[in-house]
Design an enzyme around this catalytic site. Structure first.
Site, short mmCIF file in Angstrom:
data_model
loop_
_atom_site.label_atom_id
_atom_site.label_comp_id
_atom_site.label_asym_id
_atom_site.label_seq_id
_atom_site.Cartn_x
_atom_site.Cartn_y
_atom_site.Cartn_z
N ASP A 129 0.71 -1.14 0.05
CA ASP A 129 0.02 0.02 0.11
C ASP A 129 0.74 1.27 -0.19
O ASP A 129 0.73 2.16 -0.98
CB ASP A 129 -0.79 0.02 1.26
N VAL B 280 -5.16 2.46 -0.71
CA VAL B 280 -4.68 1.53 -1.87
C VAL B 280 -5.24 0.16 -1.92
O VAL B 280 -5.76 -0.43 -2.86
CB VAL B 280 -3.27 1.73 -2.33
N ASP B 281 -4.84 -0.47 -0.79
CA ASP B 281 -5.25 -1.92 -0.75
C ASP B 281 -6.70 -2.01 -0.63
O ASP B 281 -7.34 -2.81 -1.35
CB ASP B 281 -4.50 -2.51 0.84
N MET B 282 -7.51 -1.17 0.16
CA MET B 282 -8.96 -1.25 0.47
C MET B 282 -9.51 -0.72 -0.87
O MET B 282 -10.65 -1.51 -0.93
CB MET B 282 -9.17 -0.45 1.81
N GLY C 237 -9.42 -3.63 -3.21
CA GLY C 237 -10.40 -4.61 -2.72
C GLY C 237 -11.87 -4.41 -3.07
O GLY C 237 -12.69 -5.11 -3.48
#
Length: 428
Positions: free
Chosen positions: A173, A201-203, A206
């Site tokens: 991230d 960024v990660d979420m 997702g």
């Protein structure tokens, strides 16, 4: 934790789990099976860390059967603490509810056979291995999965994709935040480039992945065919750089940090009051006029520097001085309530404890407490088929025996898989 394939602890786990498996079935108050939005959807989840697990948890909240497959060492975020609950970090607990957990050594051929058996009636496979890993194991999408399971949707999440100048590079991230420009627009004006305090960024990836899976499932209803989805942290991070990318594209000016102020709207930032700082947003002339009226600052409406949003953005610093000269006399919490009642976006700056204790958070069921589990609730609210926290985050390999029995394996076969380390019951 044990460094060999099977330990006495694992044997004890096997004995405890080795009997017949009784699966729980959700029922409503009339004792009828509950139908969720995604009931009947089977997803094999090979993802670890944050982006993939966050996306599959969204789908699991709404009834999809999420089978979380972990490597023998487990999902590494089980160790990303403190805090912990029974050796599992809060970081893991926060993105892995409503899933069944199985451990599988995919470096062994028998492990890959079990995975292929799980995929035989699965709708979706989602994974975030380094590009090329599935192909190296002989179970890549083009070479095997598309032919063997033509209706399967295979979603891969990676840092940068498999090709291009950065293809195959690892992505986390913060690294992608930095490379996609997020650091450069975050923080105080004139300050150092700063990481966002939320792993967006990660979420965000997702969220995009969950949306992409649902779009592919919708398309499959018409075509009858599955497909491959190529999701990258980098692509999603760049797509979320709004309005900075389009501002740069039209002006040629490189965006810089503006602190809490919005680059395109004014007033839209934090302001000091007599008691606390509050955030106020007035995105058009009517809202600005109402704000001036509520704080007894009508004289600002006659100032040519503030006659339009474009002029207010141009004279942002002067407007903030004028507004705070009025706001500094007022109680911030009372003012925020008054502005909200008048239809103006405004609110005090809360910390996490204040957010979780807020009456509206409780009213919206956005803080769930179930036994020891304390976590955010389900933001998607359906009228007929609401989501639910049905099961708490699983322990490592908690449902391995149940899932092997579902494949029709007998006790001898299961014991062989456990003792060989193909299906470990304790973490390596």
């Amino acid at each position: 934790r044990s460094t060999h394939c099977i330990s006495s602890a694992a044997s004890d786990v096997y004995k405890r789990q080795g009997g017949s498996v009784t699966k729980s079935q959700p029922f409503d108050k009339q004792n009828k099976p509950v139908a969720y939005t995604l009931s009947g959807l089977k997803i094999v989840d090979l993802t670890r860390v944050l982006g993939g697990p966050y996306g599959t948890q969204i789908l699991g909240d709404h009834g999809a059967d999420i089978i979380k497959i972990e490597p023998p060492q487990g999902d590494e975020v089980r160790d990303w603490g403190p805090p912990f609950h029974e050796e599992d970090a809060a970081y893991f607990i926060g993105v892995n509810r409503n899933k069944r957990a199985m451990a599988l050594d995919l470096t062994q051929s028998r492990g890959r056979e079990i995975l292929l058996n799980l995929l035989s009636d699965a709708d979706v496979l989602i994974e975030n291995y380094k590009p090329g890993t599935m192909e190296k194991w002989g179970i890549g999408y083009e070479q095997v999965l598309a032919q063997r399971f033509p209706k399967l949707i295979h979603c891969r999440i990676s840092g940068f994709g498999s090709d291009g100048p950065l293809g195959g590079s690892p992505g986390y991230d913060a690294i992608v935040q930095a490379m996609a420009g997020w650091f450069s627009v975050n923080g105080e004006e004139g300050g150092v480039p700063t990481r966002l305090g939320v792993a967006m960024v990660d979420m965000g990836t997702g969220l995009y992945a969950a949306l992409a899976v649902m779009m592919a499932l919708y398309e499959r209803e018409k075509s009858g065919q599955g497909q491959y989805i190529d999701m990258t942290l980098f692509d999603c991070a760049v797509s979320l750089m709004h309005p900075h990318v389009v501002n740069y594209g039209l002006s040629g000016k490189v965006p810089v940090p503006t602190g809490n102020a919005h680059p395109n709207i004014c007033p839209y930032e934090t302001f000091r009051t007599r008691t606390i700082d509050i955030f106020i947003g007035a995105g058009n002339n009517r809202a600005f006029a109402r704000l001036c009226t509520e704080i007894d600052a009508q004289f600002l409406l006659e100032d040519p520097r503030f006659v339009s949003n474009a002029e207010r953005v141009k004279h942002r610093e002067a407007l903030k001085v004028e507004l705070e000269s009025c706001l500094i006399r007022l109680d911030g919490a009372q003012l925020a309530e008054k502005l909200l009642a008048a239809g103006l976006p405004a609110g005090p700056i809360y910390n996490t404890a204040e957010v979780t204790a807020h009456p509206h958070t409780k009213h919206r069921q956005m803080f769930v407490e179930k036994d020891w589990y304390k976590m955010t609730g389900i933001p998607i609210k359906f009228s007929r088929t609401p989501g639910e926290v049905r099961t708490l985050p699983p322990r490592f390999s908690e449902h391995s025996l149940e899932l092997l029995q579902e494949q029709g394996m007998d006790e001898t076969q299961i014991r062989s898989l456990v003792e060989s380390g193909v299906v470990p019951l304790t973490r390596r």
